[in-house]
Design a protein around this motif. Structure first.
Motif, mmCIF file in Angstrom:
data_model
loop_
_atom_site.group_PDB
_atom_site.id
_atom_site.type_symbol
_atom_site.label_atom_id
_atom_site.label_comp_id
_atom_site.label_asym_id
_atom_site.label_seq_id
_atom_site.Cartn_x
_atom_site.Cartn_y
_atom_site.Cartn_z
ATOM 1 N N GLN A 55 5.842 5.024 4.572
ATOM 2 C CA GLN A 55 6.447 4.828 5.892
ATOM 3 C C GLN A 55 7.854 4.248 5.762
ATOM 4 O O GLN A 55 8.759 4.609 6.506
ATOM 5 C CB GLN A 55 5.570 3.907 6.754
ATOM 6 C CG GLN A 55 6.038 3.810 8.183
ATOM 7 C CD GLN A 55 6.037 5.158 8.889
ATOM 8 O OE1 GLN A 55 5.099 5.946 8.765
ATOM 9 N NE2 GLN A 55 7.087 5.433 9.640
ATOM 10 N N SER A 56 8.047 3.355 4.803
ATOM 11 C CA SER A 56 9.366 2.788 4.558
ATOM 12 C C SER A 56 10.355 3.878 4.129
ATOM 13 O O SER A 56 11.510 3.888 4.566
ATOM 14 C CB SER A 56 9.271 1.704 3.492
ATOM 15 O OG SER A 56 10.530 1.206 3.171
ATOM 16 N N ALA A 57 9.893 4.793 3.291
ATOM 17 C CA ALA A 57 10.749 5.901 2.852
ATOM 18 C C ALA A 57 11.105 6.814 4.021
ATOM 19 O O ALA A 57 12.257 7.237 4.161
ATOM 20 C CB ALA A 57 10.050 6.688 1.749
ATOM 21 N N ILE A 58 10.145 7.086 4.878
ATOM 22 C CA ILE A 58 10.409 7.930 6.048
ATOM 23 C C ILE A 58 11.406 7.240 6.978
ATOM 24 O O ILE A 58 12.331 7.872 7.498
ATOM 25 C CB ILE A 58 9.099 8.260 6.784
ATOM 26 C CG1 ILE A 58 8.273 9.231 5.942
ATOM 27 C CG2 ILE A 58 9.372 8.853 8.160
ATOM 28 C CD1 ILE A 58 6.899 9.507 6.484
ATOM 29 N N ASP A 59 11.229 5.937 7.185
ATOM 30 C CA ASP A 59 12.164 5.187 8.029
ATOM 31 C C ASP A 59 13.578 5.219 7.456
ATOM 32 O O ASP A 59 14.559 5.333 8.197
ATOM 33 C CB ASP A 59 11.702 3.737 8.187
ATOM 34 C CG ASP A 59 10.427 3.615 9.004
ATOM 35 O OD1 ASP A 59 10.067 4.582 9.709
ATOM 36 O OD2 ASP A 59 9.776 2.550 8.922
ATOM 37 N N MET A 60 13.685 5.112 6.128
ATOM 38 C CA MET A 60 14.999 5.136 5.484
ATOM 39 C C MET A 60 15.663 6.502 5.692
ATOM 40 O O MET A 60 16.857 6.576 5.977
ATOM 41 C CB MET A 60 14.863 4.839 3.991
ATOM 42 C CG MET A 60 16.193 4.802 3.271
ATOM 43 S SD MET A 60 16.099 4.355 1.529
ATOM 44 C CE MET A 60 14.906 5.493 0.903
ATOM 45 N N ILE A 61 14.892 7.566 5.591
ATOM 46 C CA ILE A 61 15.440 8.903 5.785
ATOM 47 C C ILE A 61 15.881 9.096 7.239
ATOM 48 O O ILE A 61 16.946 9.652 7.513
ATOM 49 C CB ILE A 61 14.423 9.977 5.357
ATOM 50 C CG1 ILE A 61 14.254 9.930 3.830
ATOM 51 C CG2 ILE A 61 14.855 11.369 5.807
ATOM 52 C CD1 ILE A 61 13.116 10.752 3.313
ATOM 53 N N SER A 104 0.836 -1.189 0.000
ATOM 54 C CA SER A 104 0.000 0.000 0.000
ATOM 55 C C SER A 104 0.880 1.250 0.000
ATOM 56 O O SER A 104 2.059 1.202 0.360
ATOM 57 C CB SER A 104 -0.917 0.009 1.219
ATOM 58 O OG SER A 104 -0.161 0.164 2.398
ATOM 59 N N PHE A 105 0.269 2.355 -0.391
ATOM 60 C CA PHE A 105 1.018 3.603 -0.436
ATOM 61 C C PHE A 105 1.523 3.976 0.947
ATOM 62 O O PHE A 105 2.648 4.452 1.097
ATOM 63 C CB PHE A 105 0.147 4.728 -1.008
ATOM 64 C CG PHE A 105 0.851 6.051 -1.032
ATOM 65 C CD1 PHE A 105 1.793 6.326 -2.009
ATOM 66 C CD2 PHE A 105 0.593 7.011 -0.069
ATOM 67 C CE1 PHE A 105 2.470 7.531 -2.038
ATOM 68 C CE2 PHE A 105 1.257 8.229 -0.082
ATOM 69 C CZ PHE A 105 2.188 8.478 -1.069
ATOM 70 N N GLU A 106 0.685 3.742 1.962
ATOM 71 C CA GLU A 106 1.081 4.069 3.332
ATOM 72 C C GLU A 106 2.333 3.306 3.761
ATOM 73 O O GLU A 106 3.246 3.869 4.363
ATOM 74 C CB GLU A 106 -0.055 3.759 4.295
ATOM 75 C CG GLU A 106 0.260 4.078 5.732
ATOM 76 C CD GLU A 106 -0.855 3.701 6.687
ATOM 77 O OE1 GLU A 106 -0.710 4.001 7.876
ATOM 78 O OE2 GLU A 106 -1.851 3.110 6.252
#
Length: 103
Positions: free
Chosen positions: A36-42, A30-32
């Motif tokens: 969230q994965s992108a935010i965690d990576m950052i 899902s987009f969420e």
């Protein structure tokens, strides 16, 4: 005291393996979940950069004389930034492809 010196390639492969393991454990598409994965990576990239800066300060102030820890922290930080930039570039490339689709 004996310290093991790790090669840059070994550190890089360990980091990428950890990132890929975490991303494959999340099978939700899902987009969420992706966002969230992108935010965690950052956040992780920011944490690694902060750790590298802390190691640099410890070395500069004389609190640490272990150059291996400094190089390991700097390498992890550099690889995290490179990986984050590569993912960002792929996302932008995909966005441009979607925008060029004729309806």
């Amino acid at each position: 005291m004996t310290t093991t010196v790790q090669s840059v390639n070994q550190i890089g492969s360990e980091y990428l393996t950890q990132v890929l393991e975490r991303s494959t454990k999340k099978s939700d598409t899902s987009f969420e979940a992706i966002f969230q994965s992108a935010i965690d990576m950052i956040k992780e990239t920011n944490d690694l950069s902060s750790a590298a800066e802390a190691e640099e300060l410890k070395m500069a102030l004389g609190y640490s004389d272990n150059a291996n820890d400094l190089m390991t922290a700097l390498t992890k930080s550099e690889l995290a930034v490179q990986y984050t930039v590569a993912v960002k570039n792929k996302v932008l490339e995909a966005y441009r492809e979607i925008m060029n689709i004729q309806v």
